[in-house]
Design a protein around this motif. Structure first.
Motif, PDB file in Angstrom:
ATOM      1  N   LEU A 122     -16.729 -24.858  20.296  1.00  0.00           N
ATOM      2  CA  LEU A 122     -16.163 -23.520  20.142  1.00  0.00           C
ATOM      3  C   LEU A 122     -16.811 -22.509  21.085  1.00  0.00           C
ATOM      4  O   LEU A 122     -16.393 -21.356  21.140  1.00  0.00           O
ATOM      5  CB  LEU A 122     -16.340 -23.038  18.698  1.00  0.00           C
ATOM      6  CG  LEU A 122     -15.510 -23.766  17.638  1.00  0.00           C
ATOM      7  CD1 LEU A 122     -15.910 -23.303  16.239  1.00  0.00           C
ATOM      8  CD2 LEU A 122     -14.012 -23.543  17.855  1.00  0.00           C
ATOM      9  N   GLU A 123     -17.856 -22.968  21.800  1.00  0.00           N
ATOM     10  CA  GLU A 123     -18.623 -22.106  22.714  1.00  0.00           C
ATOM     11  C   GLU A 123     -19.180 -20.890  21.970  1.00  0.00           C
ATOM     12  O   GLU A 123     -19.148 -19.754  22.456  1.00  0.00           O
ATOM     13  CB  GLU A 123     -17.746 -21.669  23.901  1.00  0.00           C
ATOM     14  CG  GLU A 123     -17.286 -22.854  24.749  1.00  0.00           C
ATOM     15  CD  GLU A 123     -16.451 -22.436  25.953  1.00  0.00           C
ATOM     16  OE1 GLU A 123     -16.075 -21.248  26.020  1.00  0.00           O
ATOM     17  OE2 GLU A 123     -16.186 -23.285  26.814  1.00  0.00           O
ATOM     18  N   ARG A 124     -19.667 -21.173  20.755  1.00  0.00           N
ATOM     19  CA  ARG A 124     -20.310 -20.124  19.958  1.00  0.00           C
ATOM     20  C   ARG A 124     -21.822 -20.317  20.014  1.00  0.00           C
ATOM     21  O   ARG A 124     -22.305 -21.449  19.959  1.00  0.00           O
ATOM     22  CB  ARG A 124     -19.870 -20.200  18.483  1.00  0.00           C
ATOM     23  CG  ARG A 124     -18.416 -19.907  18.251  1.00  0.00           C
ATOM     24  CD  ARG A 124     -18.143 -19.449  16.817  1.00  0.00           C
ATOM     25  NE  ARG A 124     -18.860 -20.200  15.803  1.00  0.00           N
ATOM     26  CZ  ARG A 124     -18.962 -19.816  14.528  1.00  0.00           C
ATOM     27  NH1 ARG A 124     -18.411 -18.680  14.141  1.00  0.00           N
ATOM     28  NH2 ARG A 124     -19.607 -20.553  13.652  1.00  0.00           N
ATOM     29  N   PRO A 125     -22.589 -19.240  20.104  1.00  0.00           N
ATOM     30  CA  PRO A 125     -24.050 -19.384  20.113  1.00  0.00           C
ATOM     31  C   PRO A 125     -24.553 -19.872  18.760  1.00  0.00           C
ATOM     32  O   PRO A 125     -23.986 -19.530  17.708  1.00  0.00           O
ATOM     33  CB  PRO A 125     -24.545 -17.958  20.393  1.00  0.00           C
ATOM     34  CG  PRO A 125     -23.428 -17.067  19.945  1.00  0.00           C
ATOM     35  CD  PRO A 125     -22.161 -17.828  20.186  1.00  0.00           C
ATOM     36  N   THR A 126     -25.598 -20.679  18.776  1.00  0.00           N
ATOM     37  CA  THR A 126     -26.195 -21.160  17.525  1.00  0.00           C
ATOM     38  C   THR A 126     -27.684 -21.360  17.724  1.00  0.00           C
ATOM     39  O   THR A 126     -28.135 -21.675  18.829  1.00  0.00           O
ATOM     40  CB  THR A 126     -25.530 -22.467  17.060  1.00  0.00           C
ATOM     41  OG1 THR A 126     -26.087 -22.863  15.807  1.00  0.00           O
ATOM     42  CG2 THR A 126     -25.748 -23.593  18.061  1.00  0.00           C
ATOM     43  N   THR A 127     -28.434 -21.171  16.662  1.00  0.00           N
ATOM     44  CA  THR A 127     -29.890 -21.376  16.734  1.00  0.00           C
ATOM     45  C   THR A 127     -30.338 -22.466  15.784  1.00  0.00           C
ATOM     46  O   THR A 127     -31.531 -22.708  15.636  1.00  0.00           O
ATOM     47  CB  THR A 127     -30.628 -20.069  16.388  1.00  0.00           C
ATOM     48  OG1 THR A 127     -30.211 -19.612  15.097  1.00  0.00           O
ATOM     49  CG2 THR A 127     -30.344 -18.984  17.418  1.00  0.00           C
ATOM     50  N   ASP A 128     -29.394 -23.122  15.116  1.00  0.00           N
ATOM     51  CA  ASP A 128     -29.717 -24.203  14.176  1.00  0.00           C
ATOM     52  C   ASP A 128     -29.260 -25.539  14.740  1.00  0.00           C
ATOM     53  O   ASP A 128     -28.121 -25.673  15.196  1.00  0.00           O
ATOM     54  CB  ASP A 128     -29.030 -23.973  12.825  1.00  0.00           C
ATOM     55  CG  ASP A 128     -29.537 -22.724  12.124  1.00  0.00           C
ATOM     56  OD1 ASP A 128     -30.698 -22.353  12.357  1.00  0.00           O
ATOM     57  OD2 ASP A 128     -28.771 -22.121  11.354  1.00  0.00           O
ATOM     58  N   ILE A 129     -30.158 -26.508  14.705  1.00  0.00           N
ATOM     59  CA  ILE A 129     -29.836 -27.854  15.171  1.00  0.00           C
ATOM     60  C   ILE A 129     -30.130 -28.834  14.038  1.00  0.00           C
ATOM     61  O   ILE A 129     -31.245 -28.870  13.507  1.00  0.00           O
ATOM     62  CB  ILE A 129     -30.679 -28.249  16.405  1.00  0.00           C
ATOM     63  CG1 ILE A 129     -30.418 -27.281  17.564  1.00  0.00           C
ATOM     64  CG2 ILE A 129     -30.380 -29.687  16.834  1.00  0.00           C
ATOM     65  CD1 ILE A 129     -31.314 -27.524  18.771  1.00  0.00           C
ATOM     66  N   ASP A 130     -29.123 -29.614  13.641  1.00  0.00           N
ATOM     67  CA  ASP A 130     -29.305 -30.650  12.618  1.00  0.00           C
ATOM     68  C   ASP A 130     -29.366 -32.005  13.304  1.00  0.00           C
ATOM     69  O   ASP A 130     -28.449 -32.392  14.034  1.00  0.00           O
ATOM     70  CB  ASP A 130     -28.147 -30.629  11.614  1.00  0.00           C
ATOM     71  CG  ASP A 130     -28.154 -29.371  10.752  1.00  0.00           C
ATOM     72  OD1 ASP A 130     -29.252 -28.866  10.473  1.00  0.00           O
ATOM     73  OD2 ASP A 130     -27.065 -28.903  10.374  1.00  0.00           O
ATOM     74  N   ILE A 131     -30.465 -32.724  13.044  1.00  0.00           N
ATOM     75  CA  ILE A 131     -30.667 -34.046  13.634  1.00  0.00           C
ATOM     76  C   ILE A 131     -30.548 -35.103  12.539  1.00  0.00           C
ATOM     77  O   ILE A 131     -31.250 -35.042  11.519  1.00  0.00           O
ATOM     78  CB  ILE A 131     -32.060 -34.157  14.297  1.00  0.00           C
ATOM     79  CG1 ILE A 131     -32.231 -33.062  15.366  1.00  0.00           C
ATOM     80  CG2 ILE A 131     -32.262 -35.548  14.890  1.00  0.00           C
ATOM     81  CD1 ILE A 131     -31.261 -33.126  16.515  1.00  0.00           C
ATOM     82  N   LEU A 132     -29.661 -36.055  12.756  1.00  0.00           N
ATOM     83  CA  LEU A 132     -29.462 -37.152  11.814  1.00  0.00           C
ATOM     84  C   LEU A 132     -30.207 -38.380  12.320  1.00  0.00           C
ATOM     85  O   LEU A 132     -30.028 -38.798  13.466  1.00  0.00           O
ATOM     86  CB  LEU A 132     -27.971 -37.454  11.679  1.00  0.00           C
ATOM     87  CG  LEU A 132     -27.607 -38.601  10.732  1.00  0.00           C
ATOM     88  CD1 LEU A 132     -27.919 -38.232   9.297  1.00  0.00           C
ATOM     89  CD2 LEU A 132     -26.136 -38.968  10.881  1.00  0.00           C
ATOM     90  N   VAL A 133     -31.018 -38.949  11.467  1.00  0.00           N
ATOM     91  CA  VAL A 133     -31.811 -40.131  11.819  1.00  0.00           C
ATOM     92  C   VAL A 133     -31.364 -41.301  10.948  1.00  0.00           C
ATOM     93  O   VAL A 133     -31.266 -41.171   9.726  1.00  0.00           O
ATOM     94  CB  VAL A 133     -33.319 -39.865  11.600  1.00  0.00           C
ATOM     95  CG1 VAL A 133     -34.141 -41.094  11.988  1.00  0.00           C
ATOM     96  CG2 VAL A 133     -33.765 -38.638  12.385  1.00  0.00           C
TER      97      VAL A 133
END
Length: 470
Positions: free
Chosen positions: A36-47
């Motif tokens: 969506l080309e929206r700024p974000t500061t949260d990253i979810d990492i799936l392990v």
């Protein structure tokens, strides 16, 4: 997708994952917002394994960063270069009927994507070197983004019954992104609406606040109404809906008027509580609605009744019962005052009183009142807005000249008692109020000497004698 994964944290996760022999993916909101080309500061990492273990090893490699570990949820989180990175092990979930808390087991990537709320939040991008940047999109989330659709990965009735908060999340995403909820998904919300009662009101209010802070919050309230959730979550809003006609006279639909006011105020403020004041400014109209054969429809004292309703509404919605609530109450109570001023010639006295009562919230009150102009008569609406500009100018002029915003009368109750030899009594209050009114009405200036002389005069009119200083 590799060009979008240049943040150093992704390279480090990739290296650690390959060393440990586990598969890792960036998943959820970060991927959605990437498209969506929206700024974000949260990253979810799936392990596919222990998220906590990989988080700790990545954090150590990035510079011994502090890691917050939540063992009961199997998650760990740290902050790095203004980003908040959360790690979680892939999991499979099952639910009991009377709870939205899942029974969690270790799972595969497929299991984890199956448990996601919406297709646009189920996309994952591989971080392992061999497949770095490869998109895993089993539910065509990219297609739903292009078509601007909110849809569940699996059967929506099961999805919403298992975790009913997802119904509010669907409406919240539809509001924030201005997407359409897929027909089958929409119907499932209506069918499962009663399940929202098992969700804590704190969680519901969190979603409601996000709707309130969106660019067009009216979308969310209309969707809540159409699905039946509004009746359960916010019955006072539902009560505003509808138009009654008697003897050919109708009043406006206060529900849709309120949503128009809310949308009109959003470009002018990011303050959640000012937006709540817009939402609640006419909340008492259903309770105060009366039909007068000579005057038509009236809503006498709806501002006063609305102010009294707010603590109960805030308590039920688990909103703060502090100065935020008092701010909303104050604006709801005062919201009719500026419009009354522009109907007549604006007097200095009326401006002083408005400044005195509104205090530091005067600018917010004016912003609310300007948003409250929803007349379809363009000439009338423009006239009101022009008049509000006059009121704003006079507010600045009077404040600069008389300094009455938040003022305290320069003669105190203690001074009055000492001057006339009084104990605390009604007469002290009468004189103090008279001094305040004299200042606000422009009879005297806001200074000690004039206020003191006025006090002497008023006391003598009431038959009081000045106490002998000896």
């Amino acid at each position: 997708m590799q060009e979008h994964l240049q943040h150093p944290v992704f390279k480090t996760i990739s290296e650690v994952s390959d060393l440990e022999g586990v598969k890792t993916f960036v998943i959820g909101g970060f991927v959605r917002d990437l498209f969506l080309e929206r700024p974000t500061t949260d990253i979810d990492i799936l392990v596919i394994g222990s998220g906590i273990d990989i988080a700790q090893k990545v954090a150590a490699r990035l510079g011994k960063l502090k890691v917050s570990v939540f063992k009961s949820f199997g998650t760990a989180m740290f902050k790095y270069r203004k980003m908040e990175i959360e790690f979680v092990g892939a999991r499979k979930e099952s639910y009991n009927r009377d709870s939205r808390k899942p029974i969690v087991e270790d799972g595969t990537l497929e299991d984890d994507q199956n448990r996601r709320d919406f297709t646009i939040n189920a996309m994952a991008i591989s971080l392992n070197r061999a497949t770095y940047g490869q998109l895993v999109d089993p539910f065509n989330g990219t297609g739903d983004l292009k078509q601007q659709i909110i849809r569940t990965p699996l059967d929506p009735s099961i999805t919403f019954s298992d975790d009913p908060l997802r119904m509010m999340r669907a409406i919240r995403f539809a509001t924030q992104l201005q997407f359409k909820i897929y027909d089958e998904t929409f119907k499932a919300i209506s069918v499962n609406k009663e399940r929202i009662r098992i969700v804590s009101m704190e969680r519901v209010a969190d979603e409601l606040n996000k709707i309130m802070l969106s660019d067009r919050p009216s979308i969310g309230f209309k969707l809540m109404d159409l699905t039946g959730l509004l009746d359960i979550i916010f019955p006072e809003m539902k009560a505003m809906k509808g138009v009654e006609t008697i003897k050919g006279q109708s009043h406006k639909d206060n529900f849709y008027h309120t949503l128009e006011v809310l949308d009109q105020i959003t470009p002018n403020t990011d303050d959640l509580w000012l937006r709540y004041a817009a939402l609640l400014h006419d909340i008492a109209k259903p309770l105060t609605k009366r039909f007068d054969p000579t005057a038509g429809w009236t809503f006498y004292a709806h501002n006063h009744v609305g102010q009294k309703m707010i603590p109960k509404i805030f308590a039920r919605l688990k909103l703060p019962l502090n100065e935020k609530m008092k701010f909303v109450q104050k604006l709801v109570y005062l919201h009719m005052r500026p419009i009354a001023l522009i109907e007549d010639e604006v007097s200095d006295s009326a401006i002083r009183r408005l400044l005195f009562e509104a205090g530091d919230d005067i600018d917010d009150l004016m912003t609310l009142c300007e948003a409250d102009i929803t007349s379809k008569n363009r000439e009338r609406a423009e006239r009101h807005l022009r008049n509000f500009k006059i009121v704003r100018r006079k507010l600045k002029e009077i404040e600069a000249k008389d300094q009455v915003r938040n003022f305290q009368p320069p003669v105190t109750g203690e001074m009055i008692m000492a001057t006339f030899g009084l104990s605390p009594c009604q007469e002290v209050g009468v004189i103090k109020t008279a001094i305040k009114d004299a200042i606000l009405d422009g009879i005297i200036h806001n200074n000690y000497d004039e206020a003191y002389q006025f006090m002497i005069q008023k006391g003598q009119e009431m038959g009081l004698s000045i106490k002998d200083p000896s």
